[in-house]
Design a protein around this motif. Structure first.
Motif, mmCIF file in Angstrom:
data_model
loop_
_atom_site.group_PDB
_atom_site.id
_atom_site.type_symbol
_atom_site.label_atom_id
_atom_site.label_comp_id
_atom_site.label_asym_id
_atom_site.label_seq_id
_atom_site.Cartn_x
_atom_site.Cartn_y
_atom_site.Cartn_z
ATOM 1 N N PRO A 110 -3.362 8.625 -21.314
ATOM 2 C CA PRO A 110 -3.793 7.821 -20.163
ATOM 3 C C PRO A 110 -2.627 7.297 -19.324
ATOM 4 C CG PRO A 110 -4.999 7.199 -22.146
ATOM 5 C CD PRO A 110 -3.908 8.114 -22.580
ATOM 6 N N TRP A 111 -1.498 6.964 -19.957
ATOM 7 C CA TRP A 111 -0.385 6.406 -19.206
ATOM 8 C C TRP A 111 0.246 7.459 -18.290
ATOM 9 C CZ3 TRP A 111 4.484 8.478 -20.001
ATOM 10 C CH2 TRP A 111 4.652 9.268 -21.140
ATOM 11 N N ARG A 113 -1.672 9.961 -16.871
ATOM 12 C CA ARG A 113 -2.678 10.151 -15.821
ATOM 13 C C ARG A 113 -2.686 9.001 -14.826
ATOM 14 N NH1 ARG A 113 -8.299 12.482 -17.932
ATOM 15 N NH2 ARG A 113 -8.425 12.681 -15.664
ATOM 16 N N SER A 114 -2.245 7.838 -15.262
ATOM 17 C CA SER A 114 -2.200 6.700 -14.346
ATOM 18 C C SER A 114 -0.847 6.529 -13.667
ATOM 19 C CB SER A 114 -2.539 5.412 -15.111
ATOM 20 O OG SER A 114 -1.585 5.167 -16.151
ATOM 21 N N SER A 115 0.102 7.392 -13.985
ATOM 22 C CA SER A 115 1.438 7.271 -13.402
ATOM 23 C C SER A 115 1.490 7.965 -12.040
ATOM 24 C CB SER A 115 2.480 7.885 -14.337
ATOM 25 O OG SER A 115 2.321 9.287 -14.412
ATOM 26 N N TRP A 118 1.426 11.953 -11.951
ATOM 27 C CA TRP A 118 0.246 12.739 -12.262
ATOM 28 C C TRP A 118 -0.192 13.662 -11.128
ATOM 29 C CZ3 TRP A 118 -2.004 15.070 -15.823
ATOM 30 C CH2 TRP A 118 -3.344 15.473 -15.742
#
Length: 256
Positions: A110-111, A113-115, A118
């Motif tokens: 998730p970290w 994909r939220s950066s 991505w």
């Protein structure tokens, strides 16, 4: 001029001219206007990928070659392993492992994909650039190893005796002579890198080869797009050859 007008060269020129005229008047070229914009975009991407990966790959090849030539074992061994793995596996396999393997792992975090990275990691071109860069570095790392080893040790020892700092010695004596001896091989490897760029079409990147494939799929015209593609690759390869010959005359062979 007399050498250019030798009989066998005149015959070859006439044969080439005949082939060009036959292709121009007997084959279908009416599809070109429709695909011109896409072809120019594909050509730009091919050149962009070639330039970026060769520059980055060469910058990586220098420390790889240096580590193998004079580095301690804990640097030389990983460099040798890297070059052996890259040279021992197909480039297409490397591209697929990065794109379908590494690229499929990133969405699980998730970290990531939220950066901010991505949006780029979702695309295919970073993996293509990485694979081609590592491939070029793996081959050129071996070339630079031999080039660094070929520099006369007497020059290096003399520079050290005069108190020349290590970085200055490397920049003014070792690196220029190593590059000079490696340039002919680098020219050939760069042309091979150009001919490897069509492999990125396998991961959905639209470069010049992919455009020719699309023309074939849309129009069922096979030979004309491939012949034009061959001419384009030959022209780029010719420019690469001329550029490296110019560099061979410009790069000094002796330390200054």
């Amino acid at each position: 001029m007399r050498a250019f007008l030798l009989p066998h060269r005149i015959v070859m020129i006439l044969i080439a001219l005949g082939i060009v005229l036959w292709c121009a008047f007997s084959m279908r070229w009416d599809w070109i206007p429709k695909y011109t914009d896409l072809a120019l975009l594909g050509l730009w991407r091919t050149i962009w990928i070639l330039v970026v990966t060769t520059i980055l790959g060469f910058l990586l090849a220098i420390p790889l070659g240096l580590a193998q030539a004079i580095g301690p074992w804990y640097l030389a061994t990983p460099a040798r392993v890297f070059c052996t793995v890259i040279r021992g596996t197909p480039l297409l396999l490397q591209i697929w492992l990065l794109y379908y393997g590494l690229g499929s792992l990133f969405p699980q975090f998730p970290w990531i994909r939220s950066s901010e990275l991505w949006p780029y990691l979702r695309q295919a071109w970073p993996y293509a650039v990485l694979a081609l860069t590592l491939s070029y570095a793996g081959y050129e790392g071996e070339v630079m190893r031999g080039a660094f080893s070929s520099v006369a040790k007497g020059q290096v020892e003399a520079a050290k005796a005069f108190g020349m700092p290590r970085f200055t010695l490397f920049r003014r004596i070792w690196l220029p002579q190593a590059i000079q001896s490696a340039l002919p091989t680098l020219a050939g490897e760069t042309i091979l890198q150009l001919k490897a760029t069509p492999l990125v079409a396998s991961i959905t990147i639209i470069e010049i080869y992919a455009v020719a494939s699309r023309v074939r799929q849309d129009t069922f015209i096979v030979y004309e797009p491939l012949l034009l593609l061959a001419v384009i690759y030959m022209a780029i390869a010719g420019l690469i050859t001329l550029m490296f010959r110019w560099l061979e005359r410009r790069v000094p062979t002796k330390g200054v």
